[in-house]
Design a protein around this motif. Structure first.
Motif, PDB file in Angstrom:
ATOM      1  N   CYS A   1      74.499  19.645  44.086  1.00  0.00           N
ATOM      2  CA  CYS A   1      74.878  19.488  42.678  1.00  0.00           C
ATOM      3  C   CYS A   1      75.799  18.294  42.487  1.00  0.00           C
ATOM      4  O   CYS A   1      76.823  18.160  43.156  1.00  0.00           O
ATOM      5  CB  CYS A   1      75.564  20.758  42.176  1.00  0.00           C
ATOM      6  SG  CYS A   1      76.134  20.629  40.472  1.00  0.00           S
ATOM      7  N   HIS A   2      75.434  17.413  41.545  1.00  0.00           N
ATOM      8  CA  HIS A   2      76.207  16.201  41.287  1.00  0.00           C
ATOM      9  C   HIS A   2      77.360  16.425  40.305  1.00  0.00           C
ATOM     10  O   HIS A   2      78.135  15.502  40.044  1.00  0.00           O
ATOM     11  CB  HIS A   2      75.295  15.101  40.741  1.00  0.00           C
ATOM     12  CG  HIS A   2      74.334  14.549  41.753  1.00  0.00           C
ATOM     13  ND1 HIS A   2      74.097  15.148  42.969  1.00  0.00           N
ATOM     14  CD2 HIS A   2      73.547  13.448  41.731  1.00  0.00           C
ATOM     15  CE1 HIS A   2      73.210  14.440  43.651  1.00  0.00           C
ATOM     16  NE2 HIS A   2      72.857  13.397  42.922  1.00  0.00           N
ATOM     17  N   ASN A   3      77.445  17.624  39.740  1.00  0.00           N
ATOM     18  CA  ASN A   3      78.539  17.948  38.813  1.00  0.00           C
ATOM     19  C   ASN A   3      79.293  19.172  39.315  1.00  0.00           C
ATOM     20  O   ASN A   3      79.410  20.179  38.604  1.00  0.00           O
ATOM     21  CB  ASN A   3      77.993  18.214  37.400  1.00  0.00           C
ATOM     22  CG  ASN A   3      77.418  16.982  36.747  1.00  0.00           C
ATOM     23  OD1 ASN A   3      77.944  15.886  36.892  1.00  0.00           O
ATOM     24  ND2 ASN A   3      76.315  17.147  36.030  1.00  0.00           N
ATOM     25  N   PRO A   4      79.833  19.126  40.529  1.00  0.00           N
ATOM     26  CA  PRO A   4      80.458  20.325  41.115  1.00  0.00           C
ATOM     27  C   PRO A   4      81.648  20.853  40.331  1.00  0.00           C
ATOM     28  O   PRO A   4      81.932  22.050  40.364  1.00  0.00           O
ATOM     29  CB  PRO A   4      80.868  19.857  42.514  1.00  0.00           C
ATOM     30  CG  PRO A   4      80.997  18.372  42.399  1.00  0.00           C
ATOM     31  CD  PRO A   4      79.927  17.963  41.434  1.00  0.00           C
TER      32      PRO A   4
ATOM     33  N   TYR B   1      56.322  15.699  34.792  1.00  0.00           N
ATOM     34  CA  TYR B   1      57.124  16.242  35.891  1.00  0.00           C
ATOM     35  C   TYR B   1      57.888  15.105  36.555  1.00  0.00           C
ATOM     36  O   TYR B   1      57.319  14.059  36.873  1.00  0.00           O
ATOM     37  CB  TYR B   1      56.220  16.941  36.901  1.00  0.00           C
ATOM     38  CG  TYR B   1      56.953  17.572  38.067  1.00  0.00           C
ATOM     39  CD1 TYR B   1      57.665  18.752  37.889  1.00  0.00           C
ATOM     40  CD2 TYR B   1      56.946  16.991  39.323  1.00  0.00           C
ATOM     41  CE1 TYR B   1      58.335  19.350  38.949  1.00  0.00           C
ATOM     42  CE2 TYR B   1      57.605  17.580  40.389  1.00  0.00           C
ATOM     43  CZ  TYR B   1      58.303  18.756  40.196  1.00  0.00           C
ATOM     44  OH  TYR B   1      58.971  19.337  41.249  1.00  0.00           O
ATOM     45  N   ILE B   2      59.172  15.305  36.742  1.00  0.00           N
ATOM     46  CA  ILE B   2      60.046  14.300  37.336  1.00  0.00           C
ATOM     47  C   ILE B   2      60.452  14.731  38.740  1.00  0.00           C
ATOM     48  O   ILE B   2      60.967  15.837  38.933  1.00  0.00           O
ATOM     49  CB  ILE B   2      61.327  14.096  36.494  1.00  0.00           C
ATOM     50  CG1 ILE B   2      60.972  13.816  35.030  1.00  0.00           C
ATOM     51  CG2 ILE B   2      62.182  12.974  37.078  1.00  0.00           C
ATOM     52  CD1 ILE B   2      60.251  12.543  34.788  1.00  0.00           C
ATOM     53  N   LEU B   3      60.247  13.858  39.723  1.00  0.00           N
ATOM     54  CA  LEU B   3      60.740  14.082  41.078  1.00  0.00           C
ATOM     55  C   LEU B   3      61.993  13.237  41.256  1.00  0.00           C
ATOM     56  O   LEU B   3      61.938  12.002  41.208  1.00  0.00           O
ATOM     57  CB  LEU B   3      59.703  13.675  42.132  1.00  0.00           C
ATOM     58  CG  LEU B   3      58.364  14.418  42.131  1.00  0.00           C
ATOM     59  CD1 LEU B   3      57.353  13.669  41.247  1.00  0.00           C
ATOM     60  CD2 LEU B   3      57.814  14.530  43.542  1.00  0.00           C
ATOM     61  N   GLN B   4      63.130  13.884  41.393  1.00  0.00           N
ATOM     62  CA  GLN B   4      64.400  13.181  41.510  1.00  0.00           C
ATOM     63  C   GLN B   4      64.805  13.039  42.978  1.00  0.00           C
ATOM     64  O   GLN B   4      64.930  14.039  43.685  1.00  0.00           O
ATOM     65  CB  GLN B   4      65.500  13.933  40.740  1.00  0.00           C
ATOM     66  CG  GLN B   4      65.214  14.039  39.259  1.00  0.00           C
ATOM     67  CD  GLN B   4      66.282  14.767  38.490  1.00  0.00           C
ATOM     68  OE1 GLN B   4      66.531  14.484  37.324  1.00  0.00           O
ATOM     69  NE2 GLN B   4      66.943  15.719  39.128  1.00  0.00           N
ATOM     70  N   LYS B   5      65.003  11.814  43.405  1.00  0.00           N
ATOM     71  CA  LYS B   5      65.477  11.588  44.761  1.00  0.00           C
ATOM     72  C   LYS B   5      66.972  11.851  44.798  1.00  0.00           C
ATOM     73  O   LYS B   5      67.728  11.297  43.996  1.00  0.00           O
ATOM     74  CB  LYS B   5      65.164  10.162  45.207  1.00  0.00           C
ATOM     75  CG  LYS B   5      65.410   9.930  46.685  1.00  0.00           C
ATOM     76  CD  LYS B   5      64.907   8.563  47.135  1.00  0.00           C
ATOM     77  CE  LYS B   5      65.086   8.407  48.643  1.00  0.00           C
ATOM     78  NZ  LYS B   5      64.606   7.081  49.117  1.00  0.00           N
ATOM     79  N   CYS B   6      67.419  12.679  45.714  1.00  0.00           N
ATOM     80  CA  CYS B   6      68.817  13.083  45.767  1.00  0.00           C
ATOM     81  C   CYS B   6      69.689  11.945  46.290  1.00  0.00           C
ATOM     82  O   CYS B   6      69.405  11.365  47.343  1.00  0.00           O
ATOM     83  CB  CYS B   6      68.969  14.304  46.663  1.00  0.00           C
ATOM     84  SG  CYS B   6      70.614  15.030  46.626  1.00  0.00           S
TER      85      CYS B   6
ATOM     86  N   LYS C   1      79.745  12.721  44.579  1.00  0.00           N
ATOM     87  CA  LYS C   1      80.448  13.945  44.937  1.00  0.00           C
ATOM     88  C   LYS C   1      79.505  15.118  44.698  1.00  0.00           C
ATOM     89  O   LYS C   1      78.866  15.214  43.646  1.00  0.00           O
ATOM     90  CB  LYS C   1      81.699  14.093  44.076  1.00  0.00           C
ATOM     91  CG  LYS C   1      82.537  15.324  44.370  1.00  0.00           C
ATOM     92  CD  LYS C   1      83.750  15.363  43.442  1.00  0.00           C
ATOM     93  CE  LYS C   1      84.585  16.616  43.682  1.00  0.00           C
ATOM     94  NZ  LYS C   1      85.736  16.683  42.737  1.00  0.00           N
ATOM     95  N   VAL C   2      79.385  16.012  45.685  1.00  0.00           N
ATOM     96  CA  VAL C   2      78.498  17.164  45.543  1.00  0.00           C
ATOM     97  C   VAL C   2      79.252  18.454  45.821  1.00  0.00           C
ATOM     98  O   VAL C   2      80.383  18.441  46.314  1.00  0.00           O
ATOM     99  CB  VAL C   2      77.274  17.059  46.485  1.00  0.00           C
ATOM    100  CG1 VAL C   2      76.444  15.827  46.150  1.00  0.00           C
ATOM    101  CG2 VAL C   2      77.708  17.045  47.936  1.00  0.00           C
TER     102      VAL C   2
END
Length: 234
Positions: A34-37, A188-193, A198-199
């Motif tokens: 998660c990018h919004n921890p 459909y969107i494939l999001q590269k992590c 901050k995670v």
């Protein structure tokens, strides 16, 4: 609503729309990437760093003619008890509205569609249904995910499904399962992590095997293309 963040403008979060972004506080998932921890935990009653909802509406009033829309993301917005009222006020001001959701509260989505309070919705599909236990603490009714998918495809004015692609949550086999869930979806969107943010679980970033190469992302896209009208790697 409990608002943990506010971005005054964005050109990329709402398709073809100049928008601002409201980040709601609190989520029922524990995705390690998660990018919004800071938005995961629910706010404490004594918290003084939440955004004043009235000031956001004052901002929207001043920006009429310059801004076109508002994005509500999180956290998970559908957990907010005042979401419907907030959306109605935004729409009454003449703004378009986009909602980001994990699909765990289909009854809320149904109300938003019924009252025509959203113009675009992005729903995150985390993994195959049998693997949702990896991101949800405690018991969870995965049928809710299927119900939300159906609602979007039948009722949403415009929508997209999206998945953050990391192991062990995604594989070619899991992508096939996701494809079967959203068969015929328009986008459909494939999001590269990203590893440069901050995670929620910093240790997750240290495991190279958790992340897909560009070549592997293309292979995942080829898998999902058999099930949806359009797919995009972002």
């Amino acid at each position: 609503m409990n608002i943990g963040g506010f971005q005054k403008n964005s050109l990329i979060d709402f398709p073809e729309t100049i928008a601002c972004i409201v980040f709601t506080q609190g989520c029922n998932f524990i995705c390690p990437y998660c990018h919004n921890p800071d938005l995961i935990a629910s706010p404490k009653k004594e918290a003084g760093d939440l955004y004043d909802e009235n000031k956001i509406f004052e901002f929207l009033e001043k920006r009429k003619g310059f801004l076109e829309g508002l994005v509500i993301t999180g956290g998970e917005p559908t957990l907010q008890k005042d979401l419907i009222a907030f959306c109605r006020k935004v729409k009454d001001m003449g703004y378009k509205l986009k909602l980001d959701s994990n699909g765990t509260c289909p009854h809320v989505l149904a109300k938003l569609f019924e009252d025509r309070l959203v113009d675009f919705i992005s729903m995150d599909i985390k993994t195959s249904l049998e693997n949702y236990h990896l991101v949800v603490p405690g018991k969870f009714e995965t049928q809710k995910i299927l119900e939300s998918i159906r609602l979007l495809m039948e009722k949403a004015p415009a929508y997209e499904f999206r998945t953050t692609c990391t192991r062990p949550f995604v594989s070619k086999e899991i992508m096939k399962d996701v494809g079967e869930m959203i068969m015929g979806a328009s986008k459909y969107i494939l999001q590269k992590c990203s590893r440069n943010v901050k995670v929620l679980d910093p240790k997750f970033l240290k495991a190279d095997n958790n992340f897909f190469s560009d070549k592997e992302m293309l292979e995942l896209k080829e898998t999902i293309d058999k099930y949806v009208i359009t797919s995009v790697i972002r």
